[in-house]
Design a protein around this motif. Structure first.
Motif, short mmCIF file in Angstrom:
data_model
loop_
_atom_site.label_atom_id
_atom_site.label_comp_id
_atom_site.label_asym_id
_atom_site.label_seq_id
_atom_site.Cartn_x
_atom_site.Cartn_y
_atom_site.Cartn_z
N ALA A 46 0.82 -1.21 0.00
CA ALA A 46 0.00 0.00 0.00
C ALA A 46 0.85 1.26 0.00
CB ALA A 46 -0.93 -0.01 1.22
N GLU A 47 2.03 1.19 0.61
CA GLU A 47 2.90 2.36 0.66
C GLU A 47 3.54 2.65 -0.70
OE1 GLU A 47 6.65 4.01 3.37
OE2 GLU A 47 5.44 2.30 4.04
N LEU A 48 3.55 1.65 -1.56
CA LEU A 48 4.18 1.78 -2.88
C LEU A 48 3.15 1.61 -4.00
CD1 LEU A 48 7.37 -0.36 -2.17
CD2 LEU A 48 7.12 2.12 -2.02
N ALA A 49 1.90 1.96 -3.71
CA ALA A 49 0.83 1.74 -4.68
C ALA A 49 1.04 2.51 -5.97
CB ALA A 49 -0.51 2.11 -4.06
N ALA A 50 1.75 3.62 -5.92
CA ALA A 50 1.95 4.45 -7.11
C ALA A 50 3.07 3.95 -8.00
CB ALA A 50 2.23 5.90 -6.70
N GLU A 59 16.83 -3.35 -12.63
CA GLU A 59 15.38 -3.25 -12.50
C GLU A 59 14.98 -1.78 -12.56
OE1 GLU A 59 12.24 -5.05 -12.93
OE2 GLU A 59 13.46 -6.41 -11.73
N ALA A 60 14.04 -1.47 -13.47
CA ALA A 60 13.57 -0.10 -13.64
C ALA A 60 12.20 0.07 -12.98
CB ALA A 60 13.49 0.25 -15.12
N TYR A 61 11.91 1.31 -12.57
CA TYR A 61 10.65 1.61 -11.88
C TYR A 61 10.05 2.90 -12.42
CZ TYR A 61 12.50 -1.77 -8.55
OH TYR A 61 13.03 -2.90 -7.98
N LEU A 62 8.73 2.94 -12.42
CA LEU A 62 7.97 4.15 -12.76
C LEU A 62 6.96 4.42 -11.65
CD1 LEU A 62 7.21 3.54 -16.54
CD2 LEU A 62 8.66 5.38 -15.62
N ALA A 63 6.89 5.68 -11.19
CA ALA A 63 5.82 6.09 -10.29
C ALA A 63 4.78 6.84 -11.11
CB ALA A 63 6.36 6.99 -9.18
N GLN A 64 3.51 6.64 -10.79
CA GLN A 64 2.44 7.21 -11.59
C GLN A 64 1.52 8.10 -10.76
OE1 GLN A 64 1.54 4.12 -15.06
NE2 GLN A 64 1.02 3.26 -13.07
N HIS A 65 0.97 9.12 -11.41
CA HIS A 65 -0.03 10.00 -10.82
C HIS A 65 -1.22 10.03 -11.76
CE1 HIS A 65 -1.62 13.50 -8.63
NE2 HIS A 65 -2.02 13.91 -9.82
N ASP A 66 -2.34 9.51 -11.29
CA ASP A 66 -3.55 9.44 -12.13
C ASP A 66 -3.26 8.79 -13.47
OD1 ASP A 66 -5.09 10.63 -10.16
OD2 ASP A 66 -4.90 12.65 -10.99
N PHE A 96 16.01 3.30 -10.87
CA PHE A 96 16.69 2.13 -11.44
C PHE A 96 17.57 1.51 -10.37
CE2 PHE A 96 19.31 -0.29 -14.42
CZ PHE A 96 18.39 -0.62 -15.40
N GLY A 97 17.56 0.20 -10.28
CA GLY A 97 18.40 -0.51 -9.32
C GLY A 97 19.23 -1.57 -10.01
N VAL A 98 20.50 -1.67 -9.62
CA VAL A 98 21.40 -2.69 -10.15
C VAL A 98 21.99 -3.46 -8.97
CG1 VAL A 98 23.51 -3.16 -11.46
CG2 VAL A 98 21.98 -1.30 -12.17
N ALA A 122 10.86 1.51 -3.42
CA ALA A 122 10.51 0.29 -4.15
C ALA A 122 11.76 -0.48 -4.55
CB ALA A 122 9.67 0.64 -5.37
N ALA A 123 12.76 0.24 -5.05
CA ALA A 123 14.01 -0.41 -5.43
C ALA A 123 14.69 -1.02 -4.22
CB ALA A 123 14.93 0.59 -6.11
N LEU A 124 14.69 -0.31 -3.11
CA LEU A 124 15.33 -0.80 -1.89
C LEU A 124 14.60 -2.03 -1.35
CD1 LEU A 124 16.02 2.62 -0.16
CD2 LEU A 124 17.72 1.13 -1.21
N ARG A 125 13.27 -1.99 -1.37
CA ARG A 125 12.52 -3.15 -0.87
C ARG A 125 12.79 -4.38 -1.73
NH1 ARG A 125 6.02 -3.98 -1.11
NH2 ARG A 125 6.59 -4.21 -3.31
#
Length: 273
Positions: free
Chosen positions: A121-125, A167-174, A182-184, A213-216
């Motif tokens: 829930a903390e990383l829902a975006a 590993e790549a990540y995107l955060a979204q708004h609406d 990005f994490g390696v 998210a990358a750290l988790r």
């Protein structure tokens, strides 16, 4: 004197640059003694091409040898050191026009397992980004760092986003992507890069969310340590995630021409959030 943790983190950062050089379609990575790296990513960003030392006492002759290799590629480049350069290394750098010095905080986060239980829930975006997201990722990354997409070369092409080990990540708004990360993974260390947020969405927690998210994910994969290169502006953000500044690196780069746009180093973990 440095600690074992700092040495481990520093070497992991250098290895992650080697990973990038090997993952990029037109990139390269050349090692000397397993601690000195010459790499090219094809980007038009000096911090993403160059010579990096994983030790605090690099040999000037080895720096010179690797510098010749990178300079011949014709890309903007830098020499990154864990300390201030010796007179001999400064002379080598100056012979290639690398006369400007830039300080880069190396930050580390120990006991990464503490973040393995961060609730969804903390990383829902935030969502993971794959090869199919490469155009979106590149667009947000470029706008976040306020540079043209062409500056990145093929760094975050579909090949890189699909490469194993990153590993790549995107955060979204609406439903709109507004932040990247990005994490390696290098052995037991997770290296975090390119946390970037669109100007209109900063200071809303999106950069923090993609970092977390990358750290988790790193913690869940078994990484015990996290490392990143930060901008000065982002230090407080990463402190809030448990990072501390372990040492300050020096990047030797060429002066920017007067007409050049200014932007934060693209190799850093991110910007102020």
């Amino acid at each position: 004197m440095t600690s074992d943790i700092t040495d481990t983190a520093a070497m992991a950062i250098v290895q992650s640059f080697g990973w990038l050089g090997a993952a990029v379609t037109d990139g390269s990575a050349l090692w000397i003694n397993g601690t000195m790296l010459a790499m090219a990513s094809g980007a038009l960003v000096p911090e993403l091409n160059g010579v990096l030392s994983g030790t605090t006492g690099p040999d000037a002759a080895e720096i010179s040898e690797l510098a010749g290799y990178v300079a011949a590629l014709g890309l903007p480049w830098a020499i990154q050191l864990r300390t201030q350069p010796s007179a001999e290394i400064a002379k080598v750098a100056a012979s290639y026009g690398l006369t400007e010095r830039e300080e880069i905080p190396l930050m580390v986060r120990e006991n990464l397992a503490e973040l393995a239980d961060v609730p969804d829930a903390e990383l829902a975006a935030v969502r993971r980004a794959g090869a199919a997201d490469s155009d979106t990722y590149l667009s947000v990354l470029s706008a976040g760092f306020e540079v043209a997409p062409q500056m990145w070369g093929t760094d975050f092409s579909s090949q890189v986003l699909g490469a194993g080990g990153g590993e790549a990540y995107l955060a979204q708004h609406d439903g709109r992507a507004v932040s990247t990360g990005f994490g390696v993974r290098e052995d037991d260390t997770l290296c975090v890069f390119n946390v970037s947020t669109l100007p209109g969405y900063r200071r809303r927690g999106y950069g923090r969310a993609v970092s977390l998210a990358a750290l988790r994910d790193g913690a869940r994969s078994g990484a015990t340590l996290a490392a990143l290169q930060s901008t000065q502006e982002a230090v407080s953000l990463y402190r809030s995630l448990g990072f501390r500044t372990a040492e300050t690196w020096t990047a030797l780069i060429a002066p920017e021409p007067p007409e050049a746009s200014t932007f934060e180093p693209a190799t850093t973990a991110g910007q102020a959030e």
